[in-house]
Every structure is written in structure tokens, then in C-alpha cells.
Design an enzyme around this catalytic site. Structure first.
Site, PDB file in Angstrom:
ATOM      1  N   SER A 159       5.278   9.817  13.661  1.00 14.25           N
ATOM      2  CA  SER A 159       4.386   8.752  13.180  1.00 14.25           C
ATOM      3  C   SER A 159       4.091   7.739  14.286  1.00 14.25           C
ATOM      4  O   SER A 159       4.881   7.581  15.217  1.00 14.25           O
ATOM      5  CB  SER A 159       5.001   8.079  11.949  1.00 14.25           C
TER       6      SER A 159
ATOM      7  N   ARG B 244      -9.616   4.624   5.990  1.00  9.30           N
ATOM      8  CA  ARG B 244      -8.910   5.750   5.355  1.00  9.30           C
ATOM      9  C   ARG B 244      -8.867   5.561   3.843  1.00  9.30           C
ATOM     10  O   ARG B 244      -8.956   6.523   3.090  1.00  9.30           O
ATOM     11  CB  ARG B 244      -7.498   5.825   5.939  1.00  9.30           C
TER      12      ARG B 244
ATOM     13  N   CYS C 242      -7.089   3.966  13.888  1.00  6.94           N
ATOM     14  CA  CYS C 242      -7.860   5.149  14.289  1.00  6.94           C
ATOM     15  C   CYS C 242      -9.243   5.112  13.658  1.00  6.94           C
ATOM     16  O   CYS C 242     -10.194   5.661  14.211  1.00  6.94           O
ATOM     17  CB  CYS C 242      -7.103   6.428  13.952  1.00  6.94           C
TER      18      CYS C 242
ATOM     19  N   ASN D  92       0.911   2.025  14.756  1.00  4.21           N
ATOM     20  CA  ASN D  92       0.004   1.046  14.139  1.00  4.21           C
ATOM     21  C   ASN D  92       0.198   0.875  12.634  1.00  4.21           C
ATOM     22  O   ASN D  92      -0.089  -0.185  12.090  1.00  4.21           O
ATOM     23  CB  ASN D  92      -1.456   1.359  14.481  1.00  4.21           C
ATOM     24  N   TYR D  93       0.663   1.932  11.970  1.00  2.00           N
ATOM     25  CA  TYR D  93       1.071   1.820  10.561  1.00  2.00           C
ATOM     26  C   TYR D  93       2.443   2.484  10.452  1.00  2.00           C
ATOM     27  O   TYR D  93       2.566   3.559   9.867  1.00  2.00           O
ATOM     28  CB  TYR D  93       0.090   2.541   9.636  1.00  2.00           C
TER      29      TYR D  93
ATOM     30  N   GLU E 254     -11.414   5.909  23.587  1.00 10.27           N
ATOM     31  CA  GLU E 254     -10.936   5.122  22.447  1.00 10.27           C
ATOM     32  C   GLU E 254     -10.065   3.978  22.966  1.00 10.27           C
ATOM     33  O   GLU E 254      -8.935   4.215  23.398  1.00 10.27           O
ATOM     34  CB  GLU E 254     -10.119   6.028  21.518  1.00 10.27           C
TER      35      GLU E 254
ATOM     36  N   GLU F  98      -3.412  14.062  13.034  1.00 10.82           N
ATOM     37  CA  GLU F  98      -4.364  12.943  12.962  1.00 10.82           C
ATOM     38  C   GLU F  98      -4.383  12.318  14.347  1.00 10.82           C
ATOM     39  O   GLU F  98      -3.389  11.754  14.792  1.00 10.82           O
ATOM     40  CB  GLU F  98      -3.901  11.937  11.900  1.00 10.82           C
TER      41      GLU F  98
ATOM     42  N   THR G 170       8.343   4.377  19.198  1.00  5.84           N
ATOM     43  CA  THR G 170       9.364   3.386  19.581  1.00  5.84           C
ATOM     44  C   THR G 170       9.025   2.021  18.989  1.00  5.84           C
ATOM     45  O   THR G 170       9.858   1.387  18.339  1.00  5.84           O
ATOM     46  CB  THR G 170       9.459   3.292  21.118  1.00  5.84           C
TER      47      THR G 170
ATOM     48  N   LYS H 137      10.336  11.442  13.584  1.00  6.87           N
ATOM     49  CA  LYS H 137      10.446  10.707  14.851  1.00  6.87           C
ATOM     50  C   LYS H 137       9.401   9.591  14.828  1.00  6.87           C
ATOM     51  O   LYS H 137       8.208   9.848  14.992  1.00  6.87           O
ATOM     52  CB  LYS H 137      10.204  11.695  16.003  1.00  6.87           C
TER      53      LYS H 137
ATOM     54  N   ARG I 254       0.842  -1.200   0.000  1.00  9.34           N
ATOM     55  CA  ARG I 254       0.000   0.000   0.000  1.00  9.34           C
ATOM     56  C   ARG I 254       0.885   1.262   0.000  1.00  9.34           C
ATOM     57  O   ARG I 254       0.575   2.260  -0.638  1.00  9.34           O
ATOM     58  CB  ARG I 254      -0.898  -0.045   1.246  1.00  9.34           C
TER      59      ARG I 254
END
Ligand code: G3H
Length: 476
Positions: free
Chosen positions: A151, A439, A284, A154-155, A379, A250, A180, A177, A103
């Protein structure tokens, strides 16, 4: 034990400070990643990126397109290695990990195509448009300067590249950045950028203690754009400390699935279960609450329970739908939300089953949820799905909008006119009719309102976000 390095101003470096990367599938340490924590050294990274911008921003569009293409080729050539790292550090299944890599490559190609189109068609005004003889104008898109990209786990590849690709192709330089958990892929990306021959200082991978130094990054005077994906608290804190910086945030969601009385209940239950539980709900855009009318509650619940039987649970190697959560802390947070709901008289429709040794939480459907329960508005970023009952559509819309979040929503109905009317009443970035929220396709604009975010991503919108207008008005 892996010990990757940071790419700073064209050099791979290490430091005396390290952070551990943990394999979520067994809680074992798999890597030690160097951090730069000294404020002056951090400032220097941004200074070098600023210096690199002076020359990189002046390079030709063809040169930058070729670089991004070479970068995409490197990612393609290392796709299995990248996918393996995703499995290792974020416990994504091998199938989904490879899908994330592919992707990402597609996204890079789309970025190149849309950028070419955008540059070839600058915003132009004729004398007729301007109603002034001998006056014409053209507005080009030019880069801002240094982009700070932060970032999430999760992706770690895709949501990093959706920041890097539009920034780089348009002539910005980047300090990024990664989270971790996700930094092994993040730092591997710097190696591939170097192979693709990005000039020194154009791409810099900066690991630092974000709790301690996050504000230092956001407030650095060389930063011109901050593109952040993560929690609302951190995003807002960082945004507050920026100064004249273009922001793209986001920040998560509490996406509802609103099931109307005329819905196709087979389709709705299938989409809801897929939307809620894929990658263990750590998206998300995952469906994070279901709203159904009192009269159709039992029907939907029984169909969701049927669908849930198809949801596999296990360790990543088995390509399950639900795998280990990112950390024990994440698992414990989900358990707290479940406990709170039970304390307030909600009912679990599935047995509560979890394993602390590998952070597995089996899917949880929670019924009888009301708006006083934390699971109705927080969440979880985990495989738990609350069901709320409404009496009429007005009440349902009110319940949906009584949320700090507004990323996406789904409406299930056969009545397209009603879907359109209700969609316009829902305060969220995107409403999906008869489909789980998501998304993709990535060419679509991607945005959240309220605490879900600020600014717009996508392909074209990301290119717009990374550039400013430069107008030239001709008078002859
Ligand atoms: O976690 C946030 C991602 O942007 C969601 O992307 O809808 O493709 O899973 P997705």
C-alpha cells in the site's frame, strides 16, 4: 521516538534493522520501524501465512464477517489515534485524516453487506439454462490463498484496508507491506486486527527494504494474489516477477480535465482547482492537466485564478488544502518539472514559492504548456497544474490519449450526448462528467488502463478479485 513492532504469525516482533519515518512537516525523525530483510525469514512469513490459510479458509462466512465487524469496531474505537498518526507521518490535515478513517470504516461495512449478498446468491444454472435435463450447476466464490498487499503513502489506512477487508472476509490470509511513510498507521492496524482476534498467521505486517526485497516478496511461491498500489515502475517490476498470481495494480494517473466550449465555467474552474490541489495533488485521481479551447482559455484561466485564492496553504494543524509534500525529494521533483516547463517557455501564472524546511510548495498554475514539456506527461504528485490549449475536440482527445496513463478523466459540458460520445473516445477507466475525477463513492468499480493499472477494485469487484470460482455441476 516511536518504535512499533511487526505482527508476524500472531507475535509482535522487532529486529535489528530499522527504517526511519520522517514527519514531512519538519523533516524530523519520528519513528524507527523494524524491517525483516533476511530472505529466509521473509520466506517464513509467507509460509506461516500459507499454513494459516489451510484452517482460516475453512472457517464459516459468519465467523469471518464477525471478525471484520470486530476489526471495524476497533478502528472506530481508535479513530482519533489513527487520524493523529496520519497527520504526523503523511502531513494530511486533521480533517482529511479523520475523513480517511471514517471512509475506511464505511468501506468495511459495505464489504460485509456486499459479501453477504454475493455468498447468498452464487452463480447458478438450472437444467433449463443448461438445456440439459437433470443437470444443474452452482459456482461459489472461494479464496485464492496468501495475498500480498503493498500500500502507498497517500491513503495509508484506506488503501490498505481496501486490500485487507476483501481478502480477509473471503478467507484469504494476508502479508502486507505498507509504505514507510504510512507504516505507523499500517502497523497500528495489525495491533487492532490482533485485538479483533484474527487467528495467528492470518494477518502479517511485513516491513522490509522494498528496493532490495520487493522482487523477493512478489516471487514468493506462496503468494496467490498481489494487490499493489504505487508507481508504474515498481508495480511492473514486481508483476514481472510473479508466477501464476492474480494481479491488481493501481499505478497512478495523469487525469485530464477537458473543458468544452459550452461548459459552465464557474463549475469547471471550481472542480478543477479542488480536484488538482486537494491533499496537495498527492492523489492518483488528482486532476493533473487542463485542456481548454483557444477561444475560452482566458475565461477559464481567470476563473481558475479566482478559485485559487480560496486554496489555503499551510501546516496540517490549520487544515489547509495544500500542505507539506511527503518528502523533500517529492518537492525537488516538482521543482524540476516547473523548471523544465519554464526552460521551454511556459509561463507561471502564480508566484513560485516553496519552503524546504517543511516541504511546502504553494499551488502552481502553468500556462502555455505543450506536449514537449515534462509537466505535460509526467505525474508530479504535487500541487502543480499545467494548462494546454486545443483547437478542436479531435485534437483534445488525441492529446488526452497520447499519455501512458489512463486512470480517470473529467469532461465539463452541458451537452450530455457529446459528453457521452467523447467519454467513449477517452482511453481511461472512468470518465466524470461535470465533476473532478475521484475514486469514490467507493462502491463504484475503480480501475485504470494502460500504465494506470490492471484489475478492478471497488467493493464488489474487490471481492471478486480476491476470489476464484469453484463450480459444482450436479448430474442426477
Ligand atoms: O491515490 C489514489 C486514490 O485511490 C484516490 O482516491 O479519488 O478518493 O482521492 P480519491
Amino acid at each position: 521516538m516511536l518504535q512499533p513492532k511487526l505482527l508476524i504469525n500472531g507475535e509482535f516482533i522487532t529486529t535489528d534493522n530499522f527504517v526511519n519515518v520522517i514527519n514531512p512537516s519538519n523533516n524530523q525523525i519520528i519513528a524507527q520501524v523494524p524491517q525483516i530483510n533476511d530472505p529466509e525469514a521473509i520466506h517464513d512469513v509467507f509460509y506461516q501465512a500459507h499454513q494459516a490459510f489451510q484452517t482460516y479458509s475453512q472457517t464459516s462466512m459468519e465467523y469471518r464477517i464477525n471478525l471484520l465487524q470486530a476489526f471495524a469496531n476497533e478502528i472506530s474505537a481508535h479513530q482519533n489515534e489513527l487520524a493523529d498518526l496520519l497527520v504526523l507521518e503523511i502531513a494530511k490535515s486533521p480533517k482529511d485524516s479523520l475523513q480517511e478513517v471514517l471512509r475506511t470504516i464505511d468501506y468495511m461495512h459495505e464489504t460485509i453487506a456486499v459479501y453477504q449478498e454475493m455468498i447468498n446468491h452464487p452463480l447458478s444454472f438450472s437444467a433449463q439454462d443448461l438445456k440439459t435435463p437433470n443437470k444443474t450447476a452452482v459456482y461459489h466464490r472461494v479464496p485464492y490463498g496468501v495475498v500480498l498487499a503493498i500500500s502507498p503513502f497517500n491513503y495509508p489506512l484506506n488503501l490498505l484496508m481496501t486490500k485487507l477487508a476483501p481478502a480477509l472476509i473471503t478467507g484469504n490470509t494476508v502479508v502486507y507491506k505498507p509504505a514507510t511513510q504510512g507504516s505507523l498507521v499500517g502497523l497500528k492496524i495489525a495491533e487492532l486486527a490482533q485485538k479483533a482476534q484474527y487467528p495467528k498467521g492470518v494477518i502479517n505486517s511485513l516491513m522490509t527494504n522494498a528496493r532490495q526485497n520487493g522482487v523477493l516478496l512478489a516471487s514468493n511461491p506462496y503468494v496467490r494474489v498481489m494487490n499493489f498500489t504505487g508507481s508504474p515502475n515498481v508495480g511492473h517490476l514486481l508483476a514481472k516477477h510473479t508466477n501464476n498470481v492474480h494481479l491488481i495494480l493501481e499505478l497512478g494517473g495523469k487525469d485530464p480535465a477537458l473543458v468544452l466550449d459550452d461548459a459552465d465555467f464557474d463549475l469547471a474552474s471550481q472542480e478543477i482547482i479542488k480536484g488538482a490541489f486537494s491533499y496537495s495533488g498527492q492523489r492518483c485521481t488528482a486532476i493533473k492537466r487542463v485542456l481548454v479551447s483557444r477561444q475560452n482559455h482566458d475565461l477559464l484561466v481567470s476563473k481558475m485564478l479566482d478559485q485559487l485564492k480560496k486554496v489555503s496553504v499551510g501546516l496540517p494543524a490549520d487544515n489547509p488544502v495544500v500542505g507539506p509534500l511527503i518528502s523533500t525529494q517529492a518537492l525537488e521533483y516538482n521543482l524540476k518539472l516547473i523548471q523544465d516547463a519554464q526552460d521551454k517557455k511556459a509561463t507561471l501564472l502564480t508566484p513560485l514559492k516553496y519552503e524546504l524546511t517543511n516541504n511546502l510548495l504553494y499551488p502552481v498554475l502553468i500556462d502555455g504548456v505543450n506536449e514537449k514539456m515534462r509537466v505535460a506527461f509526467e505525474e508530479p504528485f504535487g500541487p502543480i497544474l499545467p494548462i494546454l490549449v486545443y483547437d478542436d475536440y479531435d485534437q483534445a482527445i488525441k492529446m488526452i490519449n497520447d499519455s501512458e496513463f489512463g486512470l480517470q478523466a473529467s469532461i465539463f459540458t452541458k451537452d450530455m450526448a457529446l459528453a457521452q460520445t467523447l467519454a467513449m473516445q477517452i482511453d481511461a477507466g472512468t470518465i466524470n462528467i461535470n465533476k473532478a475525477s475521484s475514486r469514490g463513492p467507493d462502491i463504484l468499480p475503480f480501475l485504470g488502463v494502460k500504465n494506470s493499472g490492471f484489475g478492478v477494485q471497488g467493493v464488489k469487484e474487490a471481492l471478486v478479485s480476491m476470489t476464484n470460482f469453484k463450480g459444482i455441476v450436479f448430474n442426477k
